[in-house]
Scaffold this active site. Sequence first.
Site, PDB file in Angstrom:
ATOM      1  N   GLU A 204      27.522  -4.964  -7.192  1.00 16.09           N
ATOM      2  CA  GLU A 204      28.120  -4.886  -8.529  1.00 16.09           C
ATOM      3  C   GLU A 204      29.503  -4.239  -8.545  1.00 16.09           C
ATOM      4  OE1 GLU A 204      25.199  -3.167 -11.184  1.00 16.09           O
ATOM      5  OE2 GLU A 204      23.995  -5.001 -11.161  1.00 16.09           O
ATOM      6  N   GLU A 321      19.803 -10.462  -9.471  1.00 13.96           N
ATOM      7  CA  GLU A 321      19.040  -9.341 -10.044  1.00 13.96           C
ATOM      8  C   GLU A 321      18.620  -9.709 -11.450  1.00 13.96           C
ATOM      9  OE1 GLU A 321      20.483  -5.327 -10.086  1.00 13.96           O
ATOM     10  OE2 GLU A 321      21.497  -5.509  -8.142  1.00 13.96           O
TER      11      GLU A 321
END
Length: 436
Positions: A204, A321
């Site tokens: 991320e 995710e």
Amino acid sequence: MRLLHLAFTIFLVLFIHRQSFNVLHVEAGDGFIRTRGSHFLLNGNLYYANGFNAYWLMYVASDPSQRSKVSTAFHEAASHGLTVARTWAFSDGGYRPLQRSPGSYNEQMFKGLDFVIAEARKYGIKLILSLANNYDSFGGKKQYVNWARSQGQFLTSDDDFFRNPVVKGYYKNLIKTVLNRYNTFTGIHYKDDPTIMAWELMNEPRCTSDPSGRTIQAWITEMASYVKSIDRNHLLEAGLEGFYGQSTPQRKRINPNLDIGTDFIANNLIPGIDFATVHSYPDQWLSSSNDRDQLSFLNNWLDTHIQDAQHILRKPILLAEFGKSRKDPGYSTYQRDVMFNTVYYKIYSSAKRGGAAAGGLFWQLLTEGMDAFRDGYEIVLSQSPSTANVITQQAHKLYQIRKIFARMRNVERWKRSRGMRRRQRQGGNRGRHIGN
């Protein structure tokens, strides 16, 4: 029900025949996952990543007395049809580090990662290995910046991780060390091991100090090129959450209220990036909304990204995710199962049309006796029968698509072989002398 299945099978075969997926002539059989257009391939056949996140694998395996937890997790995952695990190949500074300081590595931690890769291989599970963290846990970009500060670099922000040449040098050293690592269990260098599906540049990445996106774009470009200069065998992805940026301003309205300096389209169009990723946490991003509104967001979020991966990026997209936390107000297992079914349906419906959705990885898998790792999103398959059933059903559906394509590929191979033999016979007849 059987008639419906037969009708779907006939439709899918006809669709595949018309589309050809542009992959029928791929014959590579070396066990590496590859891409062709917007699809993953394994040994020339379509591949779908139905899997899970388990960031803790290396950390736990670094203690030999705890390695049975890794083995149990892989065994349970494989028995439910899960084929891919995403995990951390980093731990920078702090407690039980992989990298104690720039260029100094912890052999005990590396042996933990060696074990994870060897054990995944045993259970037929592919790995996505992430190389750094945006956040402070396990060191993250903050640790790299602090290391550079201690060497006299004047840095004002953790985002200097993406800009400072010294910091980038530290990170490149980690890349080189991990990719060239010789596995003490398998005897295979990581860069040569098909158990690894892909490398991930960072979990991320975010650069809020530059919302224009230019900093992240330049960093991904540079680091993707560096990874590929060492390892051409493996796929590479950036670790993005999927937020749209300046290259597609009309899409930014789809984002939750976050401006983090990434650009789903521009970042994933970088040549060294082989497939796109998207994360989805409507329970975090829209925490004040009700469950219905969060599901509505999820549907639109996934539809838009799958469509853009198909038509703009022309690369596979992995939902790397997703999950729903037990800590959410009003949480129920039923709500979690609805969310999982929503995600899985989007992937399956895209896959059966030949679309770009290539799989999903839920956050996160644990096994029994790991209460210290619970974060609200955990799934212990033996304790979550309804969710485990949803996961297994998805694995079965994606396997059916793969099986149909494999049959189609065998038919095409047979046709090519028959045509070749016919041409050889005809050529032989033309060359034969007939008469006096």
